[in-house]
Every structure is written in C-alpha cells, then in structure tokens.
Design a protein around this motif. Structure first.
Motif, PDB file in Angstrom:
ATOM      1  N   VAL A 139       0.745  -1.204  -0.003  1.00 37.81           N
ATOM      2  CA  VAL A 139      -0.052   0.057   0.017  1.00 37.81           C
ATOM      3  C   VAL A 139       0.886   1.270   0.156  1.00 37.81           C
ATOM      4  O   VAL A 139       1.917   1.431   0.540  1.00 37.81           O
ATOM      5  CB  VAL A 139      -0.979   0.145   1.287  1.00 37.81           C
ATOM      6  N   GLY A 140       0.682   1.992  -0.860  1.00 35.03           N
ATOM      7  CA  GLY A 140       1.211   3.351  -1.013  1.00 35.03           C
ATOM      8  C   GLY A 140       2.157   3.359  -2.240  1.00 35.03           C
ATOM      9  O   GLY A 140       2.446   4.361  -2.546  1.00 35.03           O
ATOM     10  N   GLN A 141       2.471   2.074  -2.816  1.00 33.41           N
ATOM     11  CA  GLN A 141       3.325   2.055  -3.898  1.00 33.41           C
ATOM     12  C   GLN A 141       2.510   2.414  -5.202  1.00 33.41           C
ATOM     13  O   GLN A 141       1.227   2.400  -5.106  1.00 33.41           O
ATOM     14  CB  GLN A 141       3.873   0.861  -4.089  1.00 33.41           C
ATOM     15  N   THR A 142       3.068   2.502  -6.420  1.00 30.51           N
ATOM     16  CA  THR A 142       2.286   2.549  -7.577  1.00 30.51           C
ATOM     17  C   THR A 142       2.758   1.517  -8.325  1.00 30.51           C
ATOM     18  O   THR A 142       4.266   1.429  -8.641  1.00 30.51           O
ATOM     19  CB  THR A 142       2.438   3.991  -8.135  1.00 30.51           C
ATOM     20  N   ALA A 143       2.093   0.717  -9.102  1.00 31.71           N
ATOM     21  CA  ALA A 143       2.580  -0.319 -10.036  1.00 31.71           C
ATOM     22  C   ALA A 143       2.504   0.514 -11.286  1.00 31.71           C
ATOM     23  O   ALA A 143       1.634   1.052 -11.772  1.00 31.71           O
ATOM     24  CB  ALA A 143       1.623  -1.241 -10.176  1.00 31.71           C
ATOM     25  N   HIS A 144       3.548   0.088 -12.228  1.00 24.98           N
ATOM     26  CA  HIS A 144       3.782   0.738 -13.503  1.00 24.98           C
ATOM     27  C   HIS A 144       3.841  -0.382 -14.426  1.00 24.98           C
ATOM     28  O   HIS A 144       4.568  -1.490 -14.069  1.00 24.98           O
ATOM     29  CB  HIS A 144       5.001   1.546 -13.528  1.00 24.98           C
ATOM     30  N   VAL A 145       2.643  -0.582 -15.274  1.00 22.10           N
ATOM     31  CA  VAL A 145       2.326  -1.684 -16.109  1.00 22.10           C
ATOM     32  C   VAL A 145       2.676  -1.292 -17.603  1.00 22.10           C
ATOM     33  O   VAL A 145       2.070  -0.361 -18.009  1.00 22.10           O
ATOM     34  CB  VAL A 145       0.981  -2.305 -16.217  1.00 22.10           C
ATOM     35  N   LEU A 146       3.513  -1.941 -18.223  1.00 20.16           N
ATOM     36  CA  LEU A 146       3.682  -1.685 -19.720  1.00 20.16           C
ATOM     37  C   LEU A 146       2.888  -2.467 -20.451  1.00 20.16           C
ATOM     38  O   LEU A 146       2.536  -3.749 -20.125  1.00 20.16           O
ATOM     39  CB  LEU A 146       5.367  -2.243 -20.108  1.00 20.16           C
ATOM     40  N   VAL A 147       2.059  -1.874 -21.343  1.00 17.86           N
ATOM     41  CA  VAL A 147       0.934  -2.584 -22.106  1.00 17.86           C
ATOM     42  C   VAL A 147       1.527  -2.290 -23.469  1.00 17.86           C
ATOM     43  O   VAL A 147       1.645  -1.285 -24.204  1.00 17.86           O
ATOM     44  CB  VAL A 147      -0.336  -1.704 -21.937  1.00 17.86           C
ATOM     45  N   ALA A 148       1.846  -3.444 -23.861  1.00 14.16           N
ATOM     46  CA  ALA A 148       2.311  -3.717 -25.401  1.00 14.16           C
ATOM     47  C   ALA A 148       1.060  -4.385 -26.392  1.00 14.16           C
ATOM     48  O   ALA A 148       0.682  -5.379 -26.029  1.00 14.16           O
ATOM     49  CB  ALA A 148       3.603  -4.721 -25.472  1.00 14.16           C
ATOM     50  N   SER A 149       0.815  -3.414 -27.598  1.00 14.14           N
ATOM     51  CA  SER A 149      -0.215  -4.022 -28.224  1.00 14.14           C
ATOM     52  C   SER A 149       0.527  -4.358 -29.569  1.00 14.14           C
ATOM     53  O   SER A 149       1.303  -3.868 -30.025  1.00 14.14           O
ATOM     54  CB  SER A 149      -1.212  -2.784 -28.442  1.00 14.14           C
ATOM     55  N   PRO A 150      -0.177  -5.062 -30.392  1.00 19.61           N
ATOM     56  CA  PRO A 150       0.296  -6.021 -31.649  1.00 19.61           C
ATOM     57  C   PRO A 150      -0.091  -4.663 -32.541  1.00 19.61           C
ATOM     58  O   PRO A 150       0.468  -4.956 -33.708  1.00 19.61           O
ATOM     59  CB  PRO A 150      -0.173  -7.267 -31.730  1.00 19.61           C
ATOM     60  N   PHE A 151      -1.116  -3.879 -32.545  1.00 23.67           N
ATOM     61  CA  PHE A 151      -1.420  -2.977 -33.400  1.00 23.67           C
ATOM     62  C   PHE A 151      -1.563  -1.578 -32.690  1.00 23.67           C
ATOM     63  O   PHE A 151      -1.995  -1.382 -31.517  1.00 23.67           O
ATOM     64  CB  PHE A 151      -2.663  -3.433 -34.090  1.00 23.67           C
TER      65      PHE A 151
END
Length: 195
Positions: A139-151
C-alpha cells in the motif's frame, strides 16, 4: 523408472533485473552472479553477457526473429552481484544471454527477456501483453504496467478488478506500447487484477 537431474555444468549464472522494463533511453541494469551447484558464489569465474533487441521479419510466408543492436558485457563472479548496464536507444523486446563455463570447460547459459517502452512486440502473438515493473507491491506504492499492443493506433479499456470492477479507464495507443499507473491503495488489497 526414476527421474534424474543432470547438470550441464558445475557453474550457473544468476541474473537479477532491477525492473522488468525501462523507458526508452534509460539504461537497463542487470545484477549478475556466478554460483556452483550448491548455490555458493564462485570466485573468479568469467561470465559473458550478450543483449540483443528482437525484431521480426516476414519472409517466405512466416515471421522470423532477427537479433538487432547487439551489446556485450563481461564480468568476473565474486561474493556479491556484479552489474551490467545495457543501452536502450530503441524500444522493443530485448533478450540477454549469459554464459559461464566451469573448470572443465562445460558452458551453462541463462536467458532473460526485458522490455523497453516505445517499441513493437512479437507480431506472431495475438492479444495485448501486460508487463508489471515488479512482482509484489505494498500500500502506498504505484504499479507501473507496460501495455504492449500488436497494433496501433488503437483504443483500449483497462479495468482494475477486486471483487468486481474497481475502476475502468479508456486508453489511447498512439505507439506500440504505453505505461499505465496503478496506485496501490487499501481498496485493492490483498489482490488487484489489471485487465
């Protein structure tokens, strides 16, 4: 019948990424250690690392993987991890291959994949790939999520779920990848699922 564990070498390479992905232009830092079968650090063993950016070429009716922009790093194993830094001038998927050789000349290899924002993904994979920057959060952290799209360009819907949908957000893909931030609050503990 019985199952046997056969070691290819008396030496192994351990790799520890500081993050699963980095922003384009930010060096990718990698911790490297050489160990024996017993897990104890080896002293003085040479470890060769080679990083490449993966690209795909459509030829003869199918996609083929091409290795681009090779980089190397050489370390000597010790009690503590040694560091290698790899440049990331181009976004995309990268692969590191680390090789160590034991005293009898038998090689052993470890492979690691990492991502750099702004690049394409494997065109043979269907769907969107989500890559969190870490495996656990508090709690208190931020998750950074890379979203890779094929298009792209494209529009997408990101949902945060925990006992139902907590949040939904529309995102625009003007490049092959985008980083979304997921603040970790009490409302999403113990588990939140990003889809």
């Amino acid at each position: 019948q019985t199952a046997l564990l056969v070691h290819p070498s008396a030496a192994y390479v351990g790799l520890k990424a500081k993050a699963a992905f980095v922003a384009q232009g930010t060096p990718f830092d990698l911790g490297v250690i050489g160990v024996g079968i017993d897990g104890k650090p080896l002293h003085g063993a040479k470890i060769d690392l080679r990083a490449v950016r993966l690209d795909w070429e459509f030829k003869d009716g199918r996609y083929r993987t091409k290795e681009r922009d090779p980089q190397t790093c050489e370390v000597t194993s010790a009690d503590a991890e040694q560091l290698c830094h790899f440049a990331t001038p181009t976004g995309g998927t990268y692969r590191v291959l680390a090789t160590i050789t034991d005293e009898r000349g038998r090689p052993n290899r470890t492979e690691l994949t990492y991502w750099v924002t702004g690049g394409g993904v494997d065109p043979t994979r269907a769907g969107v790939t989500l890559i969190p920057d870490r495996t656990t959060y508090t709690v208190g952290q931020t998750a950074h999520v890379l979203v890779a799209s094929p298009f792209y360009p494209a529009e997408g819907l990101v949902t945060w779920r925990r006992d139902g949908i907590v949040k939904a957000e529309r995102v625009t893909f003007d490049a092959a990848s985008k980083v979304i931030d997921v603040p970790i609050t009490d409302a999403v503990v113990p588990n939140v699922y990003v889809q």
